[in-house]
Design an enzyme around this catalytic site. Structure first.
Site, PDB file in Angstrom:
ATOM      1  N   THR A 201      28.023   2.826 -36.187  1.00  0.00           N
ATOM      2  CA  THR A 201      27.634   1.463 -36.702  1.00  0.00           C
ATOM      3  C   THR A 201      28.170   0.370 -35.951  1.00  0.00           C
ATOM      4  OG1 THR A 201      26.794   2.167 -38.830  1.00  0.00           O
ATOM      5  CG2 THR A 201      27.079   0.052 -38.792  1.00  0.00           C
ATOM      6  N   THR A 252      31.888  -4.307 -41.180  1.00  0.00           N
ATOM      7  CA  THR A 252      31.361  -2.906 -41.117  1.00  0.00           C
ATOM      8  C   THR A 252      31.760  -2.497 -42.425  1.00  0.00           C
ATOM      9  OG1 THR A 252      31.245  -0.711 -39.983  1.00  0.00           O
ATOM     10  CG2 THR A 252      33.216  -2.044 -40.057  1.00  0.00           C
ATOM     11  N   GLY A 255      28.007  -2.340 -47.157  1.00  0.00           N
ATOM     12  CA  GLY A 255      27.287  -3.191 -47.139  1.00  0.00           C
ATOM     13  C   GLY A 255      27.172  -4.070 -48.523  1.00  0.00           C
TER      14      GLY A 255
END
Ligand code: ASP
Length: 341
Positions: A201, A252, A255
């Site tokens: 990610t 990151t 969330g």
């Protein structure tokens, strides 16, 4: 009564000439001085950041625009086969890959997409939202419709071999248990959330030779999430925030826990109050730890930040977060400091 279409048209035109309320002054002693013209840099999350930074440096190195760099950089990761970014990533619990992305330029411009399906480069769609619509965020079928109208091709709805395997494994229990640091290929465990390939990610911040800051963020979100779940990554102020007067930050990790404390915006505001990027990231992480209490051990959250003068910082809740930093065409992978010892 104006029609909605006319309203959108005129509000977009009106916004262009709107007088902006002056921002709160910087704290005493926090005067940032001039931007760091002449010294480009790019920082991005996890070890996928190494390749992504190389992509960004092709633009930054010769003096290009930070916004072009943060788009091109994370496109490298979106095109790789990964557990956590792009169409090769793990799906939601219904077996469908849905993608979130956002981008910010050096003039408070921002665009994002969430729950976007079958589009290879969500970051580029987010940029089009910023540049070609009066909106900031498009979601789901509407985001896809916009992408297609903008000429993006609709890819086949098919899981990558790694994702297919991971999904079949996950279906055996159907338990939603995110694995911390799964983005980091070195730390990736075997099993449902794992995968052989080296990808992450990704969030990226860049400062170009003219002192312009930009940022981008793109992800498939947490693997096997509920259908319709949107994380922090496409939420301006949570997954990403760029304030040309102060600096930029990106997040990151889990969330939900970044959204609840407006993560990236919090880091930038701490920098506005005079903290260094490193101290600001550390304080924001400490806030996550305080909010979560003992549950902090079950999650990972990390921030990266850059000041407009070119100082960088990063901090993670747990051990295992790394980030890539480039001040030349040779990116370095750095292990982040962390809160929970
Ligand atoms: N922040 C992403 C999300 O919650 C995932 C991650 O960065 O690991 O969707």
């Amino acid at each position: 009564m104006p029609t909605r279409r006319k309203f959108l048209h005129s509000s977009a035109a009106g916004l262009a000439g709107l007088a902006v309320t002056p921002l709160a002054p910087l704290a005493a002693g926090a005067r940032p001085g001039p931007p760091a013209a002449g010294r480009p840099l790019v920082i991005s999350t996890w070890d996928a950041g190494l390749n992504a930074n190389r992509g960004a440096w092709k633009i930054l190195g010769p003096g290009g625009y930070a916004l072009d760099a943060v788009e091109a950089g994370v496109m490298v990761t979106e095109a790789e086969q990964s557990c956590c970014v792009g169409l090769g990533a793990n799906p939601d619990r219904d077996g469908i890959v849905t993608l979130d992305a956002c981008i910010m330029d050096d003039k408070y411009g921002c665009g994002s997409v969430a729950a976007l399906e079958r589009i290879k480069h969500p970051i580029s769609v987010a940029r089009r939202v910023m540049e070609r619509t009066p909106h900031v965020l498009l979601v789901g079928p509407g985001a896809q419709q916009f992408a297609v109208a903008q000429g993006f091709s609709l890819e086949e709805q098919k899981l990558s071999p790694d994702a297919e395997k991971a999904y079949r494994e996950w279906l055996k229990t159907s338990q939603y248990r995110p694995v911390i640091n799964v983005e980091n290929s070195g730390a990736r465990p075997p099993g449902p959330a794992g995968g052989a390939s080296n990808h992450d990610t990704i969030a990226m911040l860049a400062l170009d030779a003219q002192g312009r800051l930009s940022g981008s963020c793109t992800t498939s979100g947490m693997g096997f999430k509920m259908r319709g779940r949107v994380g922090d990554s496409p939420i301006i102020g949570a997954g990403l925030f760029v304030d040309p007067e102060v600096g930029a930050a990106a997040a990151t990790g889990q969330g939900e826990d970044v959204i609840r404390m407006a993560g990236a915006h919090t880091v930038v505001e701490l920098m506005r109050q005079g903290r260094s990027p490193q101290a600001a990231c550390q304080e924001a992480v400490a806030r996550v730890a305080k909010i979560k209490g003992p549950q902090a051990r079950d999650i990972q959250v990390a921030f990266i930040a850059v000041s407009r003068r070119g100082q960088v910082g990063a901090y993670a809740l747990q051990k295992g977060f790394s980030y890539a930093l480039s001040t030349s065409d040779a990116p370095r992978l750095i292990s982040s400091e962390y809160f929970l010892k």
